[in-house]
Design an enzyme around this catalytic site. Structure first.
Site, PDB file in Angstrom:
ATOM      1  N   VAL A 285     -22.850  -0.324  -7.013  1.00 46.20           N
ATOM      2  CA  VAL A 285     -24.455  -0.135  -6.832  1.00 46.20           C
ATOM      3  C   VAL A 285     -23.337   1.821  -6.878  1.00 46.20           C
ATOM      4  CG1 VAL A 285     -26.634   1.085  -5.490  1.00 46.20           C
ATOM      5  CG2 VAL A 285     -24.811  -1.697  -5.513  1.00 46.20           C
ATOM      6  N   PHE A 286     -22.688   2.169  -6.717  1.00 44.20           N
ATOM      7  CA  PHE A 286     -22.836   3.530  -6.593  1.00 44.20           C
ATOM      8  C   PHE A 286     -21.773   3.754  -7.584  1.00 44.20           C
ATOM      9  CE2 PHE A 286     -23.346   3.194  -1.999  1.00 44.20           C
ATOM     10  CZ  PHE A 286     -24.869   3.697  -2.422  1.00 44.20           C
TER      11      PHE A 286
ATOM     12  N   SER B 151     -14.085  -4.110  -0.785  1.00 41.38           N
ATOM     13  CA  SER B 151     -14.733  -3.610  -1.956  1.00 41.38           C
ATOM     14  C   SER B 151     -16.694  -4.159  -1.463  1.00 41.38           C
ATOM     15  CB  SER B 151     -14.856  -3.727  -3.309  1.00 41.38           C
ATOM     16  OG  SER B 151     -15.789  -3.216  -4.007  1.00 41.38           O
ATOM     17  N   PRO B 152     -16.932  -3.349   0.143  1.00 41.39           N
ATOM     18  CA  PRO B 152     -17.935  -4.027   0.029  1.00 41.39           C
ATOM     19  C   PRO B 152     -19.479  -3.326  -0.539  1.00 41.39           C
ATOM     20  CG  PRO B 152     -17.636  -3.239   1.522  1.00 41.39           C
ATOM     21  CD  PRO B 152     -16.456  -3.403   1.168  1.00 41.39           C
ATOM     22  N   LEU B 153     -19.462  -2.333  -0.669  1.00 40.85           N
ATOM     23  CA  LEU B 153     -20.480  -1.529  -1.219  1.00 40.85           C
ATOM     24  C   LEU B 153     -20.525  -1.743  -2.704  1.00 40.85           C
ATOM     25  CD1 LEU B 153     -20.237   2.182   0.335  1.00 40.85           C
ATOM     26  CD2 LEU B 153     -21.244  -0.670   1.212  1.00 40.85           C
ATOM     27  N   GLY B 154     -19.663  -2.928  -3.701  1.00 42.72           N
ATOM     28  CA  GLY B 154     -20.369  -3.221  -4.471  1.00 42.72           C
ATOM     29  C   GLY B 154     -19.610  -1.895  -6.131  1.00 42.72           C
TER      30      GLY B 154
ATOM     31  N   TYR C 159       0.614  -1.272   0.360  1.00 41.68           N
ATOM     32  CA  TYR C 159       0.070  -0.033  -0.126  1.00 41.68           C
ATOM     33  C   TYR C 159       0.797   1.532   0.135  1.00 41.68           C
ATOM     34  CZ  TYR C 159      -4.087  -2.755   0.986  1.00 41.68           C
ATOM     35  OH  TYR C 159      -5.151  -3.774   0.886  1.00 41.68           O
TER      36      TYR C 159
END
Length: 287
Positions: free
Chosen positions: A205-206, A200-203, A46
């Site tokens: 969608v946004f 990346s748990p929100l995928g 990172y």
């Protein structure tokens, strides 16, 4: 094992993202711990191999007790860059390199041990016996407590599990990327008592304006009125309902969003609402 159910991903804290100052990182560490987010997820690469050291400096100056937090790190990916003179991006899982990388992470993070150490991605050239030798040595001298993997398939985990205990697998998983429910990954983790973490748990969608996102957002608009929480909270609560007890790794450095994410721990989606979101994602009725 992972302690806080919502894990703080540190990939964007440094050069690869917000470039937080030492003072800002100190405030972030203190804020997260105060609000129950005590697990911090790192990797050696990172910030082009710089973020761990920046975090370690902030941790040392934060006044936060090492016993109150859990540090996760990973190794294996070799970036193509001028720092290590690599000609091409590749993986390295030799015993010598694994031990060297852990020692480097400990030095950078200003700690004597990692709560969880992960192999970052599977390599076609990895040898289970050699990896096991490195992990056993690191555990014996208490430099790592738990061992796991990241982005490994069930068969790749089995390859290692014949030689050592695999306690964690960090995978990509979300409402829009839910293959782990059907390819045996989460089934295996349930069966073998392996702790799942997900990045990346929100995928998407946004991030993507497509038919899938439109279907999901329509359902979320309805459900947020029912549960009185925002769309992102509902997406996390969808993950948390899975019986494998998945720990989402959130990458935000926004304090309000972290507090908001924690609300997902208080939301228990009704069974039909969970499946309605799944149907919105797949675009087909549950068989």
């Amino acid at each position: 094992m992972v302690k806080s159910e919502i894990v703080i991903g540190c990939m964007s804290w440094g050069k690869w993202g917000k470039q937080l100052s030492t003072k800002a990182q100190i405030e972030m560490i203190q804020f997260c711990v105060k609000n129950g987010n005590t697990t911090f997820d790192h990797a050696d690469i990172y910030g082009d191999y710089t973020t761990e050291a920046e975090f370690g400096k902030a941790l040392l100056e934060s006044g936060v007790s090492r016993k109150k937090i859990q540090l996760v790190s990973k190794c294996g990916i070799q970036l193509k860059d001028g720092i290590r003179n690599h000609k091409i991006k590749h993986y390295n899982y030799t015993k010598e390199y694994i031990i060297k990388s852990v020692n480097q992470s400990l030095l950078h993070l200003k700690t004597d041990y990692l709560d969880t150490f992960l192999l970052h991605r599977p390599s076609p050239l990895m040898q289970a016996e050699e990896i096991a030798e490195a992990i056993l040595e690191l555990k014996e001298c208490k430099k790592i407590i738990n061992f796991g993997v990241s982005n490994f398939t069930p068969s790749q985990i089995d390859l290692l599990a014949d030689k050592m205990s695999v306690q964690t697998n960090q995978i990509e998983f979300s409402l829009t990327q839910n293959l782990a429910m059907n390819n045996g990954s989460l089934d295996q983790m349930l069966q073998k008592n392996i702790q799942p973490m997900c990045w990346s748990p929100l995928g998407s969608v946004f991030r993507k304006e497509n038919q899938q996102s439109k279907r999901i957002l329509n359902v979320l608009q309805k459900l947020k009125k029912k549960y009185l929480v925002s769309e992102d909270v509902l997406l996390l609560s969808w993950i948390l309902k899975h019986p494998a007890k998945i720990s989402p790794v959130i990458g935000t450095t926004n304090k309000d969003r972290i507090l908001n994410a924690n609300k997902a721990l208080t939301v228990d989606l009704d069974l039909e609402d969970w499946f309605e979101l799944l149907e919105a994602s797949t675009g087909i009725e549950t068989a």
